[in-house]
Motif scaffolding. Structure first.
Motif, PDB file in Angstrom:
ATOM      1  N   CYS A 135       0.825  -1.126  -0.107  1.00 32.47           N
ATOM      2  CA  CYS A 135       0.175   0.194   0.488  1.00 32.47           C
ATOM      3  C   CYS A 135       1.249   1.072  -0.457  1.00 32.47           C
ATOM      4  N   GLY A 188       1.155   2.956  -3.458  1.00 29.89           N
ATOM      5  CA  GLY A 188       0.401   4.423  -3.352  1.00 29.89           C
ATOM      6  C   GLY A 188       1.079   5.371  -3.382  1.00 29.89           C
ATOM      7  N   ALA A 196      -4.007   1.086  -3.030  1.00 32.53           N
ATOM      8  CA  ALA A 196      -3.875   2.517  -2.835  1.00 32.53           C
ATOM      9  C   ALA A 196      -3.676   3.532  -3.442  1.00 32.53           C
ATOM     10  N   LEU A 203      -5.644   7.172  -3.054  1.00 33.02           N
ATOM     11  CA  LEU A 203      -4.831   8.394  -2.785  1.00 33.02           C
ATOM     12  C   LEU A 203      -5.361   9.470  -3.361  1.00 33.02           C
TER      13      LEU A 203
END
Length: 431
Positions: free
Chosen positions: A242, A246, A369, A373
Protein backbone atom coordinates in the motif's frame (compact mmCIF):
# COMPACT_ATOMS: atom_id res chain seq x y z
CA UNK A 1 19.12 -32.44 6.45
CA UNK A 2 20.30 -29.36 4.64
CA UNK A 3 21.47 -29.79 1.09
CA UNK A 4 25.28 -29.91 1.36
CA UNK A 5 27.07 -28.68 -1.73
CA UNK A 6 30.76 -28.76 -2.58
CA UNK A 7 32.77 -25.56 -3.10
CA UNK A 8 32.93 -26.38 -6.82
CA UNK A 9 29.15 -26.67 -7.04
CA UNK A 10 28.69 -23.40 -5.17
CA UNK A 11 31.18 -21.53 -7.33
CA UNK A 12 29.59 -22.95 -10.47
CA UNK A 13 26.03 -21.77 -9.83
CA UNK A 14 26.52 -18.56 -11.80
CA UNK A 15 28.71 -20.15 -14.47
CA UNK A 16 26.14 -22.85 -15.21
CA UNK A 17 23.10 -20.59 -15.14
CA UNK A 18 24.22 -17.23 -16.53
CA UNK A 19 21.91 -17.48 -19.54
CA UNK A 20 18.95 -18.03 -17.21
CA UNK A 21 19.93 -14.90 -15.31
CA UNK A 22 20.17 -12.77 -18.44
CA UNK A 23 16.86 -14.00 -19.85
CA UNK A 24 15.03 -13.64 -16.54
CA UNK A 25 16.50 -10.16 -16.04
CA UNK A 26 15.28 -9.03 -19.45
CA UNK A 27 11.90 -10.68 -18.88
CA UNK A 28 11.42 -8.78 -15.63
CA UNK A 29 12.61 -5.53 -17.24
CA UNK A 30 9.99 -5.54 -20.00
CA UNK A 31 7.23 -7.36 -18.10
CA UNK A 32 3.99 -6.50 -16.37
CA UNK A 33 5.58 -5.69 -13.03
CA UNK A 34 7.78 -2.94 -14.43
CA UNK A 35 6.44 -1.22 -17.54
CA UNK A 36 2.86 -0.34 -16.45
CA UNK A 37 3.75 0.40 -12.82
CA UNK A 38 6.38 3.01 -13.63
CA UNK A 39 4.58 4.52 -16.60
CA UNK A 40 0.96 4.89 -15.41
CA UNK A 41 1.75 7.92 -13.28
CA UNK A 42 3.39 9.69 -16.22
CA UNK A 43 0.21 9.42 -18.30
CA UNK A 44 -2.01 10.95 -15.59
CA UNK A 45 -1.61 14.59 -16.67
CA UNK A 46 -2.17 14.12 -20.43
CA UNK A 47 -5.14 11.79 -19.89
CA UNK A 48 -6.78 14.14 -17.39
CA UNK A 49 -6.20 17.04 -19.79
CA UNK A 50 -7.72 15.23 -22.77
CA UNK A 51 -10.62 13.40 -21.14
CA UNK A 52 -11.35 15.50 -18.04
CA UNK A 53 -10.85 12.60 -15.63
CA UNK A 54 -10.46 13.11 -11.88
CA UNK A 55 -7.28 12.06 -10.12
CA UNK A 56 -9.00 8.98 -8.70
CA UNK A 57 -10.28 7.91 -12.12
CA UNK A 58 -6.84 8.22 -13.67
CA UNK A 59 -5.46 5.80 -11.04
CA UNK A 60 -8.13 3.11 -11.51
CA UNK A 61 -6.19 0.96 -14.04
CA UNK A 62 -3.94 -0.42 -11.30
CA UNK A 63 -6.98 -1.92 -9.58
CA UNK A 64 -8.31 -3.54 -12.74
CA UNK A 65 -4.87 -4.72 -13.84
CA UNK A 66 -4.46 -6.42 -10.49
CA UNK A 67 -7.93 -7.93 -10.77
CA UNK A 68 -6.84 -9.43 -14.08
CA UNK A 69 -3.71 -10.83 -12.45
CA UNK A 70 -5.75 -12.32 -9.60
CA UNK A 71 -7.96 -14.04 -12.18
CA UNK A 72 -4.90 -15.54 -13.88
CA UNK A 73 -2.74 -16.40 -10.85
CA UNK A 74 -4.67 -19.50 -9.66
CA UNK A 75 -3.98 -21.08 -13.04
CA UNK A 76 -0.47 -19.72 -13.63
CA UNK A 77 1.48 -22.17 -11.48
CA UNK A 78 -0.33 -25.18 -12.94
CA UNK A 79 0.13 -23.92 -16.49
CA UNK A 80 3.86 -23.42 -15.87
CA UNK A 81 4.09 -26.95 -14.48
CA UNK A 82 2.26 -28.41 -17.50
CA UNK A 83 3.64 -26.37 -20.39
CA UNK A 84 6.86 -24.99 -18.91
CA UNK A 85 7.90 -21.52 -17.77
CA UNK A 86 9.52 -20.73 -21.11
CA UNK A 87 6.42 -21.34 -23.22
CA UNK A 88 4.26 -19.42 -20.79
CA UNK A 89 6.68 -16.47 -20.81
CA UNK A 90 6.98 -16.34 -24.62
CA UNK A 91 3.21 -16.40 -25.09
CA UNK A 92 2.55 -13.86 -22.37
CA UNK A 93 5.15 -11.40 -23.67
CA UNK A 94 3.31 -11.14 -26.99
CA UNK A 95 -0.18 -10.90 -25.50
CA UNK A 96 0.99 -8.38 -22.90
CA UNK A 97 2.48 -6.16 -25.62
CA UNK A 98 -0.70 -6.22 -27.69
CA UNK A 99 -2.86 -5.39 -24.67
CA UNK A 100 -0.60 -2.52 -23.61
CA UNK A 101 -0.60 -1.05 -27.11
CA UNK A 102 -4.42 -1.05 -26.93
CA UNK A 103 -4.26 1.85 -24.46
CA UNK A 104 -3.51 4.03 -27.49
CA UNK A 105 -7.00 3.27 -28.87
CA UNK A 106 -9.04 4.56 -25.93
CA UNK A 107 -11.54 7.30 -26.72
CA UNK A 108 -12.46 8.68 -23.32
CA UNK A 109 -14.77 6.44 -21.25
CA UNK A 110 -13.10 5.39 -18.00
CA UNK A 111 -14.61 1.91 -18.32
CA UNK A 112 -12.63 1.46 -21.55
CA UNK A 113 -9.38 2.34 -19.79
CA UNK A 114 -10.17 -0.09 -16.99
CA UNK A 115 -11.20 -2.90 -19.35
CA UNK A 116 -7.90 -2.72 -21.20
CA UNK A 117 -6.08 -2.80 -17.84
CA UNK A 118 -8.07 -5.91 -16.84
CA UNK A 119 -7.08 -7.69 -20.06
CA UNK A 120 -3.51 -6.51 -19.55
CA UNK A 121 -3.38 -8.16 -16.14
CA UNK A 122 -4.69 -11.47 -17.48
CA UNK A 123 -2.48 -11.64 -20.56
CA UNK A 124 0.64 -10.27 -18.87
CA UNK A 125 0.54 -12.52 -15.79
CA UNK A 126 3.06 -14.87 -17.39
CA UNK A 127 5.67 -12.10 -17.32
CA UNK A 128 5.40 -11.61 -13.55
CA UNK A 129 8.30 -12.51 -11.23
CA UNK A 130 6.42 -15.74 -10.45
CA UNK A 131 7.54 -17.15 -13.79
CA UNK A 132 11.14 -15.97 -13.69
CA UNK A 133 11.91 -16.63 -10.01
CA UNK A 134 10.39 -20.12 -10.24
CA UNK A 135 13.32 -21.19 -12.40
CA UNK A 136 15.97 -19.16 -10.57
CA UNK A 137 15.01 -20.60 -7.18
CA UNK A 138 15.42 -24.08 -8.61
CA UNK A 139 18.81 -23.29 -10.16
CA UNK A 140 20.38 -21.43 -7.21
CA UNK A 141 20.68 -22.38 -3.56
CA UNK A 142 23.70 -20.83 -1.83
CA UNK A 143 23.63 -17.70 -4.03
CA UNK A 144 19.84 -17.55 -4.29
CA UNK A 145 19.54 -14.07 -2.78
CA UNK A 146 22.08 -12.56 -5.17
CA UNK A 147 20.53 -14.32 -8.17
CA UNK A 148 17.07 -13.02 -7.29
CA UNK A 149 18.48 -9.54 -6.75
CA UNK A 150 20.14 -9.58 -10.17
CA UNK A 151 17.07 -10.55 -12.17
CA UNK A 152 14.65 -8.37 -10.21
CA UNK A 153 16.78 -5.25 -10.53
CA UNK A 154 15.35 -5.17 -14.04
CA UNK A 155 12.39 -3.26 -12.59
CA UNK A 156 14.84 -0.60 -11.43
CA UNK A 157 16.29 -0.24 -14.91
CA UNK A 158 12.77 0.15 -16.27
CA UNK A 159 11.92 2.71 -13.61
CA UNK A 160 14.98 4.78 -14.46
CA UNK A 161 14.53 4.68 -18.24
CA UNK A 162 10.74 5.17 -18.20
CA UNK A 163 10.85 8.17 -15.89
CA UNK A 164 13.69 9.69 -17.85
CA UNK A 165 12.44 9.24 -21.42
CA UNK A 166 8.66 8.71 -21.41
CA UNK A 167 7.88 12.37 -20.58
CA UNK A 168 9.99 13.36 -23.59
CA UNK A 169 8.19 10.85 -25.82
CA UNK A 170 4.79 12.09 -24.64
CA UNK A 171 5.77 15.66 -25.41
CA UNK A 172 7.23 14.79 -28.82
CA UNK A 173 4.90 12.06 -30.11
CA UNK A 174 1.83 12.30 -27.86
CA UNK A 175 0.57 9.89 -25.23
CA UNK A 176 -1.02 7.48 -27.70
CA UNK A 177 2.19 6.81 -29.62
CA UNK A 178 4.13 6.55 -26.36
CA UNK A 179 1.92 3.64 -25.30
CA UNK A 180 2.84 1.95 -28.60
CA UNK A 181 6.57 2.56 -28.13
CA UNK A 182 6.43 0.99 -24.67
CA UNK A 183 4.45 -1.96 -26.03
CA UNK A 184 7.28 -2.72 -28.45
CA UNK A 185 9.70 -3.56 -25.63
CA UNK A 186 8.29 -7.01 -24.73
CA UNK A 187 8.21 -8.15 -28.37
CA UNK A 188 11.36 -6.59 -29.81
CA UNK A 189 13.63 -7.07 -26.80
CA UNK A 190 12.06 -9.55 -24.37
CA UNK A 191 10.82 -12.24 -26.75
CA UNK A 192 14.09 -12.92 -28.67
CA UNK A 193 16.20 -12.99 -25.50
CA UNK A 194 13.84 -15.37 -23.71
CA UNK A 195 13.56 -17.59 -26.78
CA UNK A 196 17.31 -18.03 -27.23
CA UNK A 197 18.62 -17.81 -23.65
CA UNK A 198 15.97 -19.11 -21.26
CA UNK A 199 17.67 -22.51 -21.18
CA UNK A 200 19.03 -24.74 -18.47
CA UNK A 201 22.69 -25.71 -18.00
CA UNK A 202 22.41 -28.47 -20.62
CA UNK A 203 21.23 -26.01 -23.24
CA UNK A 204 17.69 -27.38 -23.25
CA UNK A 205 14.77 -24.94 -23.03
CA UNK A 206 13.44 -24.46 -19.52
CA UNK A 207 10.11 -26.19 -19.79
CA UNK A 208 9.88 -28.12 -16.55
CA UNK A 209 11.28 -28.34 -13.05
CA UNK A 210 11.85 -32.05 -12.71
CA UNK A 211 10.33 -33.74 -9.70
CA UNK A 212 13.67 -35.56 -9.36
CA UNK A 213 15.53 -32.30 -8.81
CA UNK A 214 17.41 -32.24 -5.48
CA UNK A 215 15.92 -28.82 -4.81
CA UNK A 216 12.27 -29.99 -4.82
CA UNK A 217 11.22 -29.94 -1.17
CA UNK A 218 8.77 -28.28 1.17
CA UNK A 219 5.22 -28.51 2.52
CA UNK A 220 2.02 -29.02 0.59
CA UNK A 221 -0.16 -26.05 -0.37
CA UNK A 222 -2.60 -26.90 2.41
CA UNK A 223 0.19 -27.10 4.99
CA UNK A 224 1.69 -23.81 3.83
CA UNK A 225 -1.58 -21.90 3.93
CA UNK A 226 -2.35 -23.23 7.40
CA UNK A 227 1.04 -21.97 8.62
CA UNK A 228 0.83 -18.66 10.50
CA UNK A 229 4.09 -17.57 8.87
CA UNK A 230 2.36 -17.56 5.49
CA UNK A 231 -0.23 -15.10 6.77
CA UNK A 232 2.34 -12.93 8.52
CA UNK A 233 4.21 -12.54 5.23
CA UNK A 234 1.04 -12.00 3.22
CA UNK A 235 -0.51 -9.38 5.49
CA UNK A 236 2.80 -7.60 6.11
CA UNK A 237 3.50 -7.18 2.42
CA UNK A 238 -0.07 -6.21 1.64
CA UNK A 239 0.44 -3.31 4.04
CA UNK A 240 3.90 -2.49 2.69
CA UNK A 241 2.65 -2.59 -0.88
CA UNK A 242 0.00 0.00 0.00
CA UNK A 243 2.85 2.34 0.84
CA UNK A 244 5.00 1.58 -2.19
CA UNK A 245 2.15 1.24 -4.67
CA UNK A 246 0.31 4.25 -3.30
CA UNK A 247 3.24 6.62 -3.24
CA UNK A 248 5.20 6.02 -6.46
CA UNK A 249 2.36 6.53 -9.01
CA UNK A 250 1.24 9.69 -7.19
CA UNK A 251 4.66 11.28 -6.70
CA UNK A 252 4.85 12.97 -10.14
CA UNK A 253 1.48 14.68 -9.60
CA UNK A 254 2.41 15.52 -5.98
CA UNK A 255 5.65 17.18 -7.05
CA UNK A 256 3.86 19.05 -9.84
CA UNK A 257 1.39 20.40 -7.29
CA UNK A 258 4.32 21.45 -5.12
CA UNK A 259 5.63 23.72 -7.86
CA UNK A 260 8.26 21.48 -9.43
CA UNK A 261 8.85 21.91 -13.16
CA UNK A 262 8.69 19.03 -15.62
CA UNK A 263 12.49 18.60 -15.84
CA UNK A 264 12.76 18.70 -12.03
CA UNK A 265 10.12 15.99 -11.68
CA UNK A 266 11.83 13.85 -14.31
CA UNK A 267 15.18 14.20 -12.57
CA UNK A 268 13.75 13.34 -9.14
CA UNK A 269 11.64 10.41 -10.37
CA UNK A 270 14.51 8.90 -12.35
CA UNK A 271 16.32 8.30 -9.06
CA UNK A 272 13.69 5.68 -8.20
CA UNK A 273 15.06 3.41 -10.89
CA UNK A 274 18.64 3.81 -9.69
CA UNK A 275 17.55 3.24 -6.09
CA UNK A 276 15.65 0.11 -7.11
CA UNK A 277 18.72 -1.27 -8.90
CA UNK A 278 20.92 -0.63 -5.87
CA UNK A 279 18.22 -1.99 -3.56
CA UNK A 280 17.97 -5.22 -5.54
CA UNK A 281 21.68 -5.98 -5.40
CA UNK A 282 22.13 -4.87 -1.79
CA UNK A 283 19.11 -6.88 -0.69
CA UNK A 284 20.34 -10.00 -2.45
CA UNK A 285 23.74 -9.75 -0.75
CA UNK A 286 22.15 -9.16 2.65
CA UNK A 287 19.67 -12.02 2.29
CA UNK A 288 22.48 -14.50 1.62
CA UNK A 289 24.33 -13.35 4.75
CA UNK A 290 21.74 -12.39 7.35
CA UNK A 291 18.32 -13.42 8.67
CA UNK A 292 15.86 -12.34 5.97
CA UNK A 293 13.00 -11.04 8.19
CA UNK A 294 15.41 -8.73 10.01
CA UNK A 295 16.78 -7.39 6.73
CA UNK A 296 13.25 -6.95 5.44
CA UNK A 297 12.00 -5.13 8.53
CA UNK A 298 14.76 -2.53 8.28
CA UNK A 299 14.49 -1.95 4.52
CA UNK A 300 10.70 -1.83 4.48
CA UNK A 301 10.58 0.71 7.32
CA UNK A 302 12.80 3.25 5.52
CA UNK A 303 10.00 4.74 3.37
CA UNK A 304 8.18 5.76 6.55
CA UNK A 305 10.80 8.51 6.81
CA UNK A 306 9.91 9.61 3.28
CA UNK A 307 6.20 9.70 4.01
CA UNK A 308 6.61 11.83 7.13
CA UNK A 309 8.93 14.22 5.27
CA UNK A 310 6.50 14.56 2.35
CA UNK A 311 3.53 15.11 4.66
CA UNK A 312 4.69 18.70 5.13
CA UNK A 313 3.08 19.53 1.78
CA UNK A 314 5.89 21.85 0.67
CA UNK A 315 8.97 19.69 0.10
CA UNK A 316 12.24 21.19 -1.05
CA UNK A 317 14.07 19.62 -3.98
CA UNK A 318 16.50 18.04 -1.50
CA UNK A 319 13.68 16.48 0.52
CA UNK A 320 12.13 15.23 -2.72
CA UNK A 321 15.36 13.46 -3.72
CA UNK A 322 15.87 11.89 -0.29
CA UNK A 323 12.25 10.75 0.00
CA UNK A 324 12.11 9.34 -3.51
CA UNK A 325 15.37 7.43 -3.07
CA UNK A 326 14.24 5.84 0.20
CA UNK A 327 10.98 4.72 -1.39
CA UNK A 328 12.97 3.40 -4.33
CA UNK A 329 15.22 1.35 -2.05
CA UNK A 330 12.17 -0.34 -0.56
CA UNK A 331 10.69 -0.88 -4.02
CA UNK A 332 14.00 -2.50 -4.92
CA UNK A 333 13.73 -4.98 -2.09
CA UNK A 334 10.13 -6.13 -1.91
CA UNK A 335 10.01 -8.77 -4.67
CA UNK A 336 13.43 -10.16 -3.71
CA UNK A 337 12.31 -10.55 -0.11
CA UNK A 338 8.94 -12.12 -0.90
CA UNK A 339 10.57 -14.65 -3.25
CA UNK A 340 13.35 -15.40 -0.77
CA UNK A 341 11.00 -15.81 2.19
CA UNK A 342 8.71 -18.07 0.16
CA UNK A 343 11.59 -20.35 -0.80
CA UNK A 344 13.25 -20.46 2.63
CA UNK A 345 10.12 -20.92 4.75
CA UNK A 346 8.12 -23.11 2.32
CA UNK A 347 10.74 -24.73 0.09
CA UNK A 348 10.57 -25.28 -3.66
CA UNK A 349 8.07 -28.14 -3.92
CA UNK A 350 5.12 -25.77 -4.41
CA UNK A 351 7.07 -22.56 -4.79
CA UNK A 352 5.14 -21.21 -7.79
CA UNK A 353 1.73 -21.44 -6.15
CA UNK A 354 2.86 -20.26 -2.72
CA UNK A 355 4.76 -17.33 -4.18
CA UNK A 356 1.82 -16.46 -6.41
CA UNK A 357 -0.50 -16.28 -3.41
CA UNK A 358 1.94 -14.07 -1.51
CA UNK A 359 2.45 -11.92 -4.58
CA UNK A 360 -1.33 -11.60 -4.95
CA UNK A 361 -1.53 -10.17 -1.44
CA UNK A 362 1.17 -7.67 -2.35
CA UNK A 363 -0.58 -6.84 -5.62
CA UNK A 364 -3.90 -6.13 -3.91
CA UNK A 365 -2.33 -3.51 -1.70
CA UNK A 366 -0.41 -1.94 -4.59
CA UNK A 367 -3.55 -1.84 -6.71
CA UNK A 368 -6.00 -0.18 -4.34
CA UNK A 369 -3.62 2.34 -2.78
CA UNK A 370 -3.11 4.68 -5.81
CA UNK A 371 -6.86 5.12 -6.25
CA UNK A 372 -7.35 5.70 -2.52
CA UNK A 373 -4.66 8.38 -2.55
CA UNK A 374 -6.31 9.88 -5.62
CA UNK A 375 -9.63 9.99 -3.74
CA UNK A 376 -7.93 11.66 -0.78
CA UNK A 377 -6.49 14.26 -3.13
CA UNK A 378 -9.88 14.90 -4.74
CA UNK A 379 -11.46 15.30 -1.29
CA UNK A 380 -8.79 17.37 0.46
CA UNK A 381 -6.84 19.00 -2.34
CA UNK A 382 -3.57 17.45 -1.13
CA UNK A 383 -1.72 14.30 -0.13
CA UNK A 384 -0.51 15.32 3.33
CA UNK A 385 -2.94 13.17 5.37
CA UNK A 386 -2.40 10.19 3.09
CA UNK A 387 1.38 10.33 3.51
CA UNK A 388 1.09 10.27 7.31
CA UNK A 389 -1.12 7.18 7.09
CA UNK A 390 1.29 5.48 4.69
CA UNK A 391 4.19 6.15 7.05
CA UNK A 392 2.40 4.34 9.87
CA UNK A 393 1.48 1.48 7.54
CA UNK A 394 5.14 1.00 6.53
CA UNK A 395 6.18 0.69 10.17
CA UNK A 396 3.41 -1.74 11.12
CA UNK A 397 4.01 -3.93 8.08
CA UNK A 398 7.75 -4.09 8.76
CA UNK A 399 7.32 -5.11 12.38
CA UNK A 400 4.99 -7.95 11.38
CA UNK A 401 7.92 -9.77 9.74
CA UNK A 402 9.97 -10.13 12.92
CA UNK A 403 7.97 -13.06 14.48
CA UNK A 404 8.72 -15.36 11.52
CA UNK A 405 11.48 -17.16 13.41
CA UNK A 406 14.20 -19.50 12.13
CA UNK A 407 14.18 -21.03 8.68
CA UNK A 408 12.76 -24.57 8.70
CA UNK A 409 15.01 -27.48 7.69
CA UNK A 410 13.61 -29.54 4.81
CA UNK A 411 14.42 -32.96 3.47
CA UNK A 412 16.39 -32.52 0.25
CA UNK A 413 16.35 -36.10 -1.03
CA UNK A 414 13.62 -38.69 -1.43
CA UNK A 415 15.22 -40.90 1.23
CA UNK A 416 15.31 -38.05 3.73
CA UNK A 417 11.70 -37.14 2.98
CA UNK A 418 10.56 -40.74 3.53
CA UNK A 419 12.53 -40.96 6.77
CA UNK A 420 10.98 -37.73 8.01
CA UNK A 421 7.50 -38.91 7.06
CA UNK A 422 8.00 -42.20 8.90
CA UNK A 423 9.28 -40.32 11.92
CA UNK A 424 6.24 -38.05 11.92
CA UNK A 425 3.93 -41.07 11.66
CA UNK A 426 5.71 -42.75 14.58
CA UNK A 427 5.40 -39.63 16.73
CA UNK A 428 1.72 -39.35 15.83
CA UNK A 429 1.07 -42.99 16.84
CA UNK A 430 3.02 -42.57 20.08
CA UNK A 431 1.00 -39.51 21.04
Amino acid sequence: MANVKTETEVAGEFKRNWQLLVAAFVGVTVGLTAVPFYSYGLFVAPLEAEFGWTRQQSQLPMIFQTLGVLIAIPFLGGICDKFGARRVALTSLVLFALAFASFALQTGPVWQYCTIALVLGITGAGTLPITWTRVIVGAFDVHRGKALGIILMGTGLTGFLVNKFVPEFIEADGWRMTFVWLACLPILIGWPVVYFMFKDKSGDPVDNNSADSPYVYGPSIKEAISDKRFWLIAIAFMAISCGIGGSIPNLPAYYAGSGFTGPMIGAVMSTIGLAVIFGRIATGLLLDRFWAPGVAAILMALPAISCFLLSSGTPSIEIAYISTILIGLAAGAEFDIIAYLASRYFGTRNYSKIYSYLWAAFAIGAAVAPSILGAVYDATGGYETAFVALGVIFIVGSLMLLPLGKYPVFATTKAEAEAQENKNKGEAVAS
